[in-house]
Design a protein around this motif. Structure first.
Motif, short mmCIF file in Angstrom:
data_model
loop_
_atom_site.label_atom_id
_atom_site.label_comp_id
_atom_site.label_asym_id
_atom_site.label_seq_id
_atom_site.Cartn_x
_atom_site.Cartn_y
_atom_site.Cartn_z
N VAL A 1 0.86 -1.18 0.00
CA VAL A 1 0.00 0.00 0.00
C VAL A 1 0.90 1.23 0.00
O VAL A 1 1.83 1.33 0.80
CB VAL A 1 -0.97 0.01 1.20
N LEU A 2 0.65 2.14 -0.93
CA LEU A 2 1.45 3.35 -1.07
C LEU A 2 0.55 4.54 -0.75
O LEU A 2 -0.37 4.86 -1.50
CB LEU A 2 2.02 3.46 -2.49
N VAL A 3 0.82 5.16 0.38
CA VAL A 3 -0.04 6.23 0.89
C VAL A 3 0.58 7.58 0.53
O VAL A 3 1.74 7.84 0.82
CB VAL A 3 -0.20 6.11 2.41
N ALA B 1 -4.61 8.32 -1.78
CA ALA B 1 -4.44 9.76 -1.58
C ALA B 1 -5.83 10.34 -1.34
O ALA B 1 -6.84 9.64 -1.43
CB ALA B 1 -3.77 10.43 -2.77
N ARG B 2 -5.88 11.63 -1.04
CA ARG B 2 -7.18 12.26 -0.78
C ARG B 2 -7.95 12.56 -2.06
O ARG B 2 -9.17 12.56 -2.07
CB ARG B 2 -6.99 13.55 0.02
N THR B 3 -7.23 12.82 -3.16
CA THR B 3 -7.86 13.29 -4.39
C THR B 3 -7.92 12.16 -5.41
O THR B 3 -6.89 11.55 -5.74
CB THR B 3 -7.09 14.48 -4.96
N GLU B 4 -9.10 11.90 -5.96
CA GLU B 4 -9.29 10.73 -6.81
C GLU B 4 -8.71 10.89 -8.21
O GLU B 4 -8.11 9.96 -8.74
CB GLU B 4 -10.78 10.40 -6.92
N GLU B 5 -8.87 12.04 -8.84
CA GLU B 5 -8.53 12.17 -10.25
C GLU B 5 -7.08 11.79 -10.57
O GLU B 5 -6.84 10.97 -11.47
CB GLU B 5 -8.84 13.58 -10.75
N PRO B 6 -6.07 12.35 -9.87
CA PRO B 6 -4.71 11.94 -10.21
C PRO B 6 -4.43 10.48 -9.88
O PRO B 6 -3.63 9.83 -10.59
CB PRO B 6 -3.84 12.88 -9.36
N THR C 1 -9.38 6.27 -2.20
CA THR C 1 -9.12 7.57 -1.58
C THR C 1 -9.19 7.46 -0.06
O THR C 1 -9.85 6.57 0.49
CB THR C 1 -10.12 8.63 -2.07
N GLY C 2 -8.51 8.38 0.61
CA GLY C 2 -8.55 8.41 2.06
C GLY C 2 -7.68 9.52 2.60
O GLY C 2 -6.72 9.93 1.95
#
Length: 252
Positions: A12-14, A39-44, A63-64
């Motif tokens: 898992v890469l956070v 990551a927090r932002t889904e698009e990238p 996302t998270g």
């Protein structure tokens, strides 16, 4: 055929959406890892997952927010649900910040502590929850050379990065008997959106550090990612509790 160093491993890469995290994702995937990107932002994240999947790699995303306990538990569980286990974790999520200590607002101080320190602790806690059941695992956290020394103008950020090193060293002691290795990378100036912002907020500061670096250059996200790949691999099977600078010799 040569076996890839991370072949068969689930990681898992956070903090994977941009910069050092996205570059590290490419390195880990090329080294054979199956990846859950967070990551927090889904698009990238979606774009990076599409890129890596098209190249033949086994990659998913979710996302998270690392500062929210429920989010961290959810993305760790999502990794196990998708891939069946968790061999390694690369905890890269962080926020930067500049300003003299007496000029940092309380809200900004609380936010950077929540993401960089509490977020790292929450990630370790949830990752260990899975790895303890398995009896193995490797965790790599990300600090900074700012976690090994002080300098003017980045006090709150540097305090968090000192804390990440403390968390890592303690975790190596706590979880080593469970078969879990915990290490930390301390990058020097590394080309990324955060470095671009530092060039704006501390004029001349980045170039001064690069000039004081024996290799006379900033690092790359791929170089940091390659270091993480080594620590996550079985080649580092007897390495735990280490703080490894990736700084072109700056701290030498």
């Amino acid at each position: 055929m040569t076996t890839l160093p991370l072949a068969g491993k689930v990681i898992v890469l956070v903090g994977a959406s941009t910069g050092i995290g996205a570059d590290a994702a490419r390195v880990l995937a090329e080294d054979g890892a199956a990846l859950m990107l967070v990551a927090r932002t889904e698009e990238p994240l979606a774009e990076l997952t599409k890129e890596l999947t098209a190249a033949g790699h086994d990659v998913a995303y979710t996302t998270g927010d690392v500062a929210k306990p429920a989010d961290v538990a959810a993305f760790v569980d999502a990794t196990v649900t998708r891939f069946g286990r968790l061999d390694g974790a690369y905890n890269n999520a962080a926020m930067g910040g500049a300003g003299r200590l007496d000029a940092v607002s309380e809200s900004d101080f609380d936010q950077i502590m929540a993401v960089n320190v509490k977020g790292t602790w929450l990630c370790i806690r949830e990752e260990v929850r899975v790895m303890e059941r398995q009896g193995f695992g490797s965790i790599v956290n990300v600090s900074s050379i700012g976690g090994l020394r002080g300098s003017s103008g980045m006090g709150a950020y540097q305090a968090t990065k000192h804390a990440v090193i403390g968390l890592t060293r303690t975790a190596a002691h706590d979880f080593g008997p469970l078969g879990i290795r915990v290490n930390v990378i301390a990058p020097g100036p590394t080309e990324s959106p955060m470095l671009t912002e530092l060039r704006r907020t501390i004029p001349g500061g980045v170039e001064a550090r690069i000039a004081a670096t024996p290799l006379r250059k900033a690092g790359t996200g791929a170089e940091v990612g390659a270091t993480a790949a080594f620590l996550l691999s079985d080649r580092a099977s007897h390495i735990s509790g280490v703080v490894l600078p990736v700084d072109g010799g700056f701290l030498a």
